[in-house]
Design an enzyme around this catalytic site. Structure first.
Site, PDB file in Angstrom:
ATOM      1  N   LYS A 260       0.836  -1.204   0.000  1.00 27.04           N
ATOM      2  CA  LYS A 260       0.000   0.000   0.000  1.00 27.04           C
ATOM      3  C   LYS A 260       0.870   1.253   0.000  1.00 27.04           C
ATOM      4  O   LYS A 260       2.083   1.180   0.250  1.00 27.04           O
ATOM      5  CB  LYS A 260      -0.932  -0.055   1.222  1.00 27.04           C
ATOM      6  CG  LYS A 260      -1.927  -1.222   1.159  1.00 27.04           C
ATOM      7  CD  LYS A 260      -2.884  -1.241   2.345  1.00 27.04           C
ATOM      8  CE  LYS A 260      -3.860  -2.411   2.224  1.00 27.04           C
ATOM      9  NZ  LYS A 260      -4.832  -2.452   3.362  1.00 27.04           N
TER      10      LYS A 260
ATOM     11  N   TYR B  52     -12.219  -2.596  -3.671  1.00 22.60           N
ATOM     12  CA  TYR B  52     -12.816  -2.599  -2.328  1.00 22.60           C
ATOM     13  C   TYR B  52     -14.340  -2.544  -2.394  1.00 22.60           C
ATOM     14  O   TYR B  52     -14.979  -1.966  -1.504  1.00 22.60           O
ATOM     15  CB  TYR B  52     -12.256  -1.433  -1.503  1.00 22.60           C
ATOM     16  CG  TYR B  52     -10.840  -1.665  -1.021  1.00 22.60           C
ATOM     17  CD1 TYR B  52     -10.511  -2.778  -0.235  1.00 22.60           C
ATOM     18  CD2 TYR B  52      -9.820  -0.765  -1.331  1.00 22.60           C
ATOM     19  CE1 TYR B  52      -9.218  -2.994   0.215  1.00 22.60           C
ATOM     20  CE2 TYR B  52      -8.517  -0.980  -0.881  1.00 22.60           C
ATOM     21  CZ  TYR B  52      -8.223  -2.086  -0.105  1.00 22.60           C
ATOM     22  OH  TYR B  52      -6.935  -2.289   0.351  1.00 22.60           O
TER      23      TYR B  52
ATOM     24  N   PHE C 239     -15.754   3.842   6.980  1.00 22.17           N
ATOM     25  CA  PHE C 239     -14.322   4.122   6.832  1.00 22.17           C
ATOM     26  C   PHE C 239     -13.901   4.290   5.377  1.00 22.17           C
ATOM     27  O   PHE C 239     -12.755   4.635   5.097  1.00 22.17           O
ATOM     28  CB  PHE C 239     -13.474   3.036   7.508  1.00 22.17           C
ATOM     29  CG  PHE C 239     -13.620   1.636   6.942  1.00 22.17           C
ATOM     30  CD1 PHE C 239     -12.946   1.254   5.780  1.00 22.17           C
ATOM     31  CD2 PHE C 239     -14.419   0.696   7.578  1.00 22.17           C
ATOM     32  CE1 PHE C 239     -13.076  -0.034   5.263  1.00 22.17           C
ATOM     33  CE2 PHE C 239     -14.565  -0.600   7.068  1.00 22.17           C
ATOM     34  CZ  PHE C 239     -13.886  -0.961   5.902  1.00 22.17           C
TER      35      PHE C 239
ATOM     36  N   ARG D 262      -1.924 -14.792   3.531  1.00 17.71           N
ATOM     37  CA  ARG D 262      -2.711 -14.145   4.598  1.00 17.71           C
ATOM     38  C   ARG D 262      -2.051 -14.346   5.954  1.00 17.71           C
ATOM     39  O   ARG D 262      -2.092 -13.442   6.800  1.00 17.71           O
ATOM     40  CB  ARG D 262      -4.147 -14.712   4.624  1.00 17.71           C
ATOM     41  CG  ARG D 262      -5.008 -14.333   3.429  1.00 17.71           C
ATOM     42  CD  ARG D 262      -5.446 -12.893   3.429  1.00 17.71           C
ATOM     43  NE  ARG D 262      -6.434 -12.574   4.436  1.00 17.71           N
ATOM     44  CZ  ARG D 262      -7.145 -11.440   4.452  1.00 17.71           C
ATOM     45  NH1 ARG D 262      -6.984 -10.535   3.492  1.00 17.71           N
ATOM     46  NH2 ARG D 262      -8.006 -11.203   5.404  1.00 17.71           N
TER      47      ARG D 262
ATOM     48  N   THR E 177      -5.839  -7.673  10.096  1.00 17.20           N
ATOM     49  CA  THR E 177      -6.111  -6.336   9.548  1.00 17.20           C
ATOM     50  C   THR E 177      -5.600  -5.238  10.497  1.00 17.20           C
ATOM     51  O   THR E 177      -4.974  -4.276  10.057  1.00 17.20           O
ATOM     52  CB  THR E 177      -7.626  -6.165   9.313  1.00 17.20           C
ATOM     53  OG1 THR E 177      -8.093  -7.279   8.549  1.00 17.20           O
ATOM     54  CG2 THR E 177      -7.933  -4.875   8.581  1.00 17.20           C
TER      55      THR E 177
ATOM     56  N   ARG F  84       2.240  -7.130   8.993  1.00 20.83           N
ATOM     57  CA  ARG F  84       1.468  -6.029   9.596  1.00 20.83           C
ATOM     58  C   ARG F  84       1.886  -5.780  11.041  1.00 20.83           C
ATOM     59  O   ARG F  84       1.898  -4.630  11.494  1.00 20.83           O
ATOM     60  CB  ARG F  84      -0.025  -6.317   9.480  1.00 20.83           C
ATOM     61  CG  ARG F  84      -0.552  -6.051   8.058  1.00 20.83           C
ATOM     62  CD  ARG F  84      -1.956  -6.549   7.891  1.00 20.83           C
ATOM     63  NE  ARG F  84      -2.586  -6.070   6.649  1.00 20.83           N
ATOM     64  CZ  ARG F  84      -3.746  -6.532   6.210  1.00 20.83           C
ATOM     65  NH1 ARG F  84      -4.394  -7.474   6.878  1.00 20.83           N
ATOM     66  NH2 ARG F  84      -4.264  -6.063   5.090  1.00 20.83           N
TER      67      ARG F  84
ATOM     68  N   ASN G 127      -2.005  -0.317   7.037  1.00 20.89           N
ATOM     69  CA  ASN G 127      -1.448  -1.613   7.463  1.00 20.89           C
ATOM     70  C   ASN G 127      -0.546  -2.223   6.391  1.00 20.89           C
ATOM     71  O   ASN G 127      -0.366  -3.427   6.324  1.00 20.89           O
ATOM     72  CB  ASN G 127      -2.577  -2.559   7.895  1.00 20.89           C
ATOM     73  CG  ASN G 127      -3.622  -2.744   6.807  1.00 20.89           C
ATOM     74  OD1 ASN G 127      -3.412  -2.362   5.660  1.00 20.89           O
ATOM     75  ND2 ASN G 127      -4.740  -3.356   7.168  1.00 20.89           N
TER      76      ASN G 127
ATOM     77  N   HIS H 192      -1.870  -5.463   1.194  1.00 18.38           N
ATOM     78  CA  HIS H 192      -3.095  -6.203   0.895  1.00 18.38           C
ATOM     79  C   HIS H 192      -2.727  -7.609   0.443  1.00 18.38           C
ATOM     80  O   HIS H 192      -1.724  -7.789  -0.256  1.00 18.38           O
ATOM     81  CB  HIS H 192      -3.867  -5.516  -0.245  1.00 18.38           C
ATOM     82  CG  HIS H 192      -4.948  -6.402  -0.818  1.00 18.38           C
ATOM     83  ND1 HIS H 192      -6.170  -6.534  -0.207  1.00 18.38           N
ATOM     84  CD2 HIS H 192      -4.959  -7.232  -1.893  1.00 18.38           C
ATOM     85  CE1 HIS H 192      -6.903  -7.409  -0.918  1.00 18.38           C
ATOM     86  NE2 HIS H 192      -6.182  -7.845  -1.934  1.00 18.38           N
TER      87      HIS H 192
ATOM     88  N   GLU I  85      -8.901 -10.530  -8.559  1.00 14.52           N
ATOM     89  CA  GLU I  85      -7.955  -9.427  -8.353  1.00 14.52           C
ATOM     90  C   GLU I  85      -6.781  -9.517  -9.333  1.00 14.52           C
ATOM     91  O   GLU I  85      -6.305  -8.498  -9.834  1.00 14.52           O
ATOM     92  CB  GLU I  85      -7.486  -9.410  -6.885  1.00 14.52           C
ATOM     93  CG  GLU I  85      -8.617  -8.979  -5.950  1.00 14.52           C
ATOM     94  CD  GLU I  85      -8.345  -9.151  -4.458  1.00 14.52           C
ATOM     95  OE1 GLU I  85      -7.215  -9.527  -4.078  1.00 14.52           O
ATOM     96  OE2 GLU I  85      -9.274  -8.901  -3.672  1.00 14.52           O
TER      97      GLU I  85
HETATM   98  N1  UDP Z   1      -9.883  -0.749   6.741  1.00 16.69           N
HETATM   99  C1  UDP Z   1      -9.998   0.454   7.410  1.00 16.69           C
HETATM  100  N2  UDP Z   1     -10.807   0.518   8.526  1.00 16.69           N
HETATM  101  C2  UDP Z   1     -11.496  -0.555   8.983  1.00 16.69           C
HETATM  102  C3  UDP Z   1     -11.391  -1.776   8.288  1.00 16.69           C
HETATM  103  C4  UDP Z   1     -10.582  -1.843   7.173  1.00 16.69           C
HETATM  104  O1  UDP Z   1      -9.396   1.453   7.019  1.00 16.69           O
HETATM  105  O2  UDP Z   1     -12.206  -0.442   9.997  1.00 16.69           O
HETATM  106  C5  UDP Z   1      -9.032  -0.825   5.552  1.00 16.69           C
HETATM  107  C6  UDP Z   1      -7.673  -1.509   5.826  1.00 16.69           C
HETATM  108  O3  UDP Z   1      -6.680  -0.866   5.041  1.00 16.69           O
HETATM  109  C7  UDP Z   1      -7.954  -2.933   5.357  1.00 16.69           C
HETATM  110  C8  UDP Z   1      -8.879  -2.688   4.155  1.00 16.69           C
HETATM  111  O4  UDP Z   1      -9.693  -1.591   4.550  1.00 16.69           O
HETATM  112  O5  UDP Z   1      -6.774  -3.621   5.037  1.00 16.69           O
HETATM  113  C9  UDP Z   1      -9.752  -3.857   3.792  1.00 16.69           C
HETATM  114  O6  UDP Z   1     -10.455  -4.296   4.923  1.00 16.69           O
HETATM  115  P1  UDP Z   1     -10.635  -5.847   5.225  1.00 16.69           P
HETATM  116  O7  UDP Z   1     -11.547  -5.973   6.392  1.00 16.69           O
HETATM  117  O8  UDP Z   1     -11.025  -6.549   3.962  1.00 16.69           O
HETATM  118  O9  UDP Z   1      -9.183  -6.288   5.725  1.00 16.69           O
HETATM  119  P2  UDP Z   1      -8.019  -7.132   5.017  1.00 16.69           P
HETATM  120  O10 UDP Z   1      -8.661  -8.171   4.134  1.00 16.69           O
HETATM  121  O11 UDP Z   1      -7.159  -6.144   4.267  1.00 16.69           O
HETATM  122  O12 UDP Z   1      -7.269  -7.734   6.184  1.00 16.69           O
HETATM  123 MG    MG Z   2     -10.235  -8.071   2.795  1.00 15.91          MG
END
Ligand code: UDP
Ligand code: MG
Length: 137
Positions: free
Chosen positions: A10, A50, A58, A86, A92, A103, A113, A116, A127
């Protein structure tokens, strides 16, 4: 089964000069980098990527963060790559991520974080198509 997954570093990770260190963690864990490129996300690309989050409170902050500078996107290959990536990436919220995850080591907060990674084989496939439309398996 050897499979492919999709990741991107990111804008926060790129800005902080963490790209090489993060990619090295993948190769140290036996991921093969099949394709890699730098790009800056447009709003349109971010909305597609997204899609599941566009109506969340958010999302405006996420959109301005994720489009503010270049990202480095890559297709990674390994046995069980989706799940393995993952695990390497971690939770996250970096505060909740396991020791040794990317992370945990580099993430600032739930938004910034640093990386992705696709969350399922299905999202990996879509993707990869979205970011590398010329790539044919
Ligand atoms: N995100 C955020 N606030 C939140 C949850 C998610 O800014 O409360 C952002 C964060 O950068 C995250 C992305 O949105 O990585 C996608 O969210 P997801 O829950 O899919 O998490 P990931 O799959 O990236 O772990
Ligand atoms: Mg996700």
């Amino acid at each position: 089964m050897v499979e492919q997954t999709f990741i991107f570093i990111k804008p926060d990770g790129v800005e902080r000069g963490l790209s090489e260190t993060i990619l090295q963690k993948f190769t140290d864990n036996n991921f093969k980098i099949l394709h890699i490129k730098e790009l800056t996300l447009t709003k349109e690309m971010a909305d597609i990527h997204y899609n599941e989050h566009v109506d969340k409170p958010f999302y405006p902050d996420l959109l301005s963060f994720i489009t503010r500078g270049p990202i480095i996107a890559a297709i990674m290959e390994k046995e069980n790559a989706v799940e393995e990536a993952r695990v390497l990436v971690g939770a996250t919220n970096p505060a909740e991520a396991e020791e040794g995850t990317i992370r945990k080591e580099f993430g600032k907060n739930t938004g910034e974080n640093v990386i992705h990674a696709s969350d399922s084989e299905k999202s990996a496939e879509s993707e990869i198509q979205h970011f590398f439309p010329d790539y044919v398996t």
